[in-house]
Design a protein around this motif. Structure first.
Motif, PDB file in Angstrom:
ATOM      1  N   SER A 305      21.669  -8.971 -10.621  1.00  0.00           N
ATOM      2  CA  SER A 305      20.881 -10.343 -10.716  1.00  0.00           C
ATOM      3  C   SER A 305      20.239 -10.464  -9.267  1.00  0.00           C
ATOM      4  O   SER A 305      19.053 -11.101  -9.311  1.00  0.00           O
ATOM      5  N   ASN A 306      20.749  -9.947  -8.250  1.00  0.00           N
ATOM      6  CA  ASN A 306      20.139 -10.544  -6.915  1.00  0.00           C
ATOM      7  C   ASN A 306      19.449  -9.389  -6.119  1.00  0.00           C
ATOM      8  O   ASN A 306      18.766  -9.758  -5.104  1.00  0.00           O
ATOM      9  N   PHE A 307      19.650  -8.016  -6.308  1.00  0.00           N
ATOM     10  CA  PHE A 307      19.188  -7.102  -5.569  1.00  0.00           C
ATOM     11  C   PHE A 307      18.446  -6.183  -6.620  1.00  0.00           C
ATOM     12  O   PHE A 307      18.600  -5.975  -7.695  1.00  0.00           O
ATOM     13  N   GLY A 308      17.175  -5.648  -5.911  1.00  0.00           N
ATOM     14  CA  GLY A 308      16.552  -4.503  -6.532  1.00  0.00           C
ATOM     15  C   GLY A 308      16.197  -3.464  -5.600  1.00  0.00           C
ATOM     16  O   GLY A 308      16.066  -3.519  -4.375  1.00  0.00           O
ATOM     17  N   LYS A 309      15.822  -2.240  -6.069  1.00  0.00           N
ATOM     18  CA  LYS A 309      15.527  -0.955  -5.195  1.00  0.00           C
ATOM     19  C   LYS A 309      14.020  -1.238  -4.955  1.00  0.00           C
ATOM     20  O   LYS A 309      13.144  -1.499  -5.842  1.00  0.00           O
ATOM     21  N   GLU A 310      13.561  -1.249  -3.687  1.00  0.00           N
ATOM     22  CA  GLU A 310      12.295  -1.616  -3.235  1.00  0.00           C
ATOM     23  C   GLU A 310      12.019  -0.164  -2.450  1.00  0.00           C
ATOM     24  O   GLU A 310      13.009   0.303  -1.596  1.00  0.00           O
ATOM     25  N   GLU A 311      10.786   0.218  -2.344  1.00  0.00           N
ATOM     26  CA  GLU A 311      10.270   1.078  -1.607  1.00  0.00           C
ATOM     27  C   GLU A 311       9.687   0.338  -0.216  1.00  0.00           C
ATOM     28  O   GLU A 311       8.612  -0.189  -0.225  1.00  0.00           O
ATOM     29  N   LEU A 312      10.491   0.470   0.853  1.00  0.00           N
ATOM     30  CA  LEU A 312       9.939  -0.467   2.223  1.00  0.00           C
ATOM     31  C   LEU A 312       8.799   0.180   2.759  1.00  0.00           C
ATOM     32  O   LEU A 312       8.111  -0.638   3.170  1.00  0.00           O
ATOM     33  N   PHE A 313       9.009   1.404   2.846  1.00  0.00           N
ATOM     34  CA  PHE A 313       7.724   2.363   3.336  1.00  0.00           C
ATOM     35  C   PHE A 313       7.265   3.602   2.713  1.00  0.00           C
ATOM     36  O   PHE A 313       8.377   4.429   2.325  1.00  0.00           O
ATOM     37  N   PRO A 314       6.055   3.668   2.184  1.00  0.00           N
ATOM     38  CA  PRO A 314       5.988   4.869   1.392  1.00  0.00           C
ATOM     39  C   PRO A 314       5.685   6.146   2.317  1.00  0.00           C
ATOM     40  O   PRO A 314       5.897   6.232   3.593  1.00  0.00           O
ATOM     41  N   GLU A 315       5.625   7.343   1.527  1.00  0.00           N
ATOM     42  CA  GLU A 315       5.314   8.585   1.998  1.00  0.00           C
ATOM     43  C   GLU A 315       3.994   8.606   2.991  1.00  0.00           C
ATOM     44  O   GLU A 315       3.092   7.656   2.513  1.00  0.00           O
ATOM     45  N   ASN A 316       3.796   8.972   3.878  1.00  0.00           N
ATOM     46  CA  ASN A 316       2.569   9.449   4.675  1.00  0.00           C
ATOM     47  C   ASN A 316       2.401   7.867   5.467  1.00  0.00           C
ATOM     48  O   ASN A 316       1.425   7.626   5.716  1.00  0.00           O
ATOM     49  N   TYR A 317       3.548   6.974   5.488  1.00  0.00           N
ATOM     50  CA  TYR A 317       3.151   5.735   6.224  1.00  0.00           C
ATOM     51  C   TYR A 317       3.132   6.127   7.889  1.00  0.00           C
ATOM     52  O   TYR A 317       3.587   6.864   8.181  1.00  0.00           O
TER      53      TYR A 317
END
Length: 448
Positions: A305-317
């Protein structure tokens, strides 16, 4: 004085209004309140710890022990030391244990032969103790030898604070005088953190274990006079009495010493969590079979309910202000740098912006001036990128090297060839006269 109190009250309202996520997080953490001697909640891919209670307290693990037996069996299968269809001839020890109706078991005939696959299924689904000892004898020749393997593997896996005295998790006093390791009334012990580490490695190294742990019901020796219906003791499997969406493992455990224990795992939308509860109780402090599942559900609910998977920094950042590095002896005087892979992690809803990039360059690649030396190949590693949290908040992981799971390589984005000797010579001459002119100019300026 009245005005001071009013001003303070209004200030508090403003703080709560401006930072709703902070308040929500505190409320959720306080409301989780797991009724167990120890508990832990972990995101499986990175090993990030989202909740823990007494995670390093060493306690009884009962039949959660069988996760180690499963690990060693699946490892032996993978290495070809044991075959699934290999037959086991029942020992006196295993025969006596298998007919103890006070223990979880499938009855085995003294003159019977059973293949490893059916013994594994009985152990994994029905927590059959005699079947577990049979597997231990198959792998190591004796349970005593197998227990040494268990302790050695625990050390190899970095579990810390553990002791195995048998393959099943039973109290040694239940083993009909056949115990050979530890005291007569001793049991296996480990911490919640160690148990979660074992579960994490089991799932990671041998994901096929979930094909069996997720089976709700199976008949042992179907079609024979010895058939017995096995219902999985993990009653959180979706089709069972306390079914929970996404649960597909892993192992319950119960003894008087350990209490009611459960290592659970569930996956939804590609995100898997692992939970451990040890000596779980209900809200009134009573040990009930349901309590371990209720306390596990609290942690799963909290996570999903409170967490989700996030892409914090993309490839080639590329890090702002550090998108290039200076280059010496190259055809170009700088090179673009960027991440080789994305960084993905589960984060609390609304808190993605709290995570910032942290770039660490490889000092061995740089000269005293902070320059790379040509030639440089595209994709050549020049450093790493990880994340840091604003306000110095800690990110806790299941293992000491857990931060490696949120760290990616930073590489050169292009080739930089080495300049030829003539160009380097002309640059050297230009630099010499440039420095000379700068020195003369400074000297003349000083006269005036």
């Amino acid at each position: 004085m009245y005005r001071k109190y009013v001003a303070g009250f209004l200030a508090l309202i403003m703080v709560f209004g401006l930072f709703p996520n902070v308040n929500k997080a505190h409320a959720e953490a306080a409301g989780l309140n797991i009724n167990a001697d120890a508990a832990i909640l972990v995101e499986a891919e990175t090993g990030r710890v989202l909740y823990s209670k007494n995670p390093d307290q060493v306690l009884g693990i009962a039949s959660m022990t069988k996760m180690m037996t499963e690990y060693l069996l699946l490892e032996a299968i993978k290495q070809g030391r044991v075959k699934w269809e290999q037959e086991y001839a029942v020992s006196e020890y295993v025969w006596k244990i298998s007919h103890d109706t006070s223990l979880s078991n499938v009855p085995l005939r003294r003159d019977g032969k059973y293949n490893i696959r059916e013994l594994y299924q009985a152990m994994t689904i029905y927590s059959a103790n005699a079947a577990t000892i049979a597997i231990a004898e198959t792998i190591a020749g004796s349970e005593a030898n197998f227990v040494k393997m268990m302790n050695d593997k625990a050390n190899e896996l970095g579990l810390k604070d553990y002791k195995f005295v048998n393959s099943t998790g039973l109290n040694n006093s239940n083993l009909k005088g056949y115990h050979s390791v530890g005291a007569e009334d001793e049991e296996n012990v480990m911490s919640a953190r160690g148990t979660a580490r074992l579960a994490s490695r089991l799932i990671s190294d041998f994901p096929e274990v979930l094909e069996t742990t997720s089976i709700p019901k199976m008949t042992f020796r179907e079609g024979t006079d010895d058939k017995i219906d096995m219902q999985n003791w993990n009653w959180m499997l979706p089709s069972l009495v306390y079914g929970y969406e996404g649960v597909d493992g892993l192992k319950t455990g119960t003894t008087d010493f350990a209490g009611l224990c459960f290592t659970g795992t569930a996956i939804r939308n590609g995100t898997r969590y692992i939970t451990v509860v040890m000596n779980a109780k209900d809200g009134n402090g009573k040990s009930t079979y349901k309590s371990r599942f209720d306390e596990t559900q609290k942690m799963f609910d909290y996570a999903f309910s409170n967490f989700g998977k996030e892409e914090l920094f993309p490839e080639n950042y590329q890090v702002k202000g550090k998108k290039t590095l200076p280059v010496t002896k190259g055809k170009e005087d700088k090179v673009k740098i960027q991440t080789k892979d994305p960084i993905t992690m589960v984060v609390k809803n609304g808190e993605k912006e709290n995570y910032k990039p942290s770039l660490v360059l490889d000092k061995k690649k740089l000269n005293d001036k902070g320059e790379l030396t040509a030639p440089i190949k595209k994709g050549e590693k020049v450093g790493t990128l990880t994340i840091k949290v604003e306000k110095d908040q800690a990110i806790e992981f299941l293992t000491d090297n857990g931060k490696d799971n949120i760290q990616v390589d930073v590489v050169a984005a292009q080739d930089v060839e080495k300049a030829n000797w003539f160009v380097l010579m002309m640059r050297g001459i230009g630099s010499f006269f440039g420095n000379l002119w700068g020195s003369i100019s400074s000297t003349v300026k000083s006269w005036f």
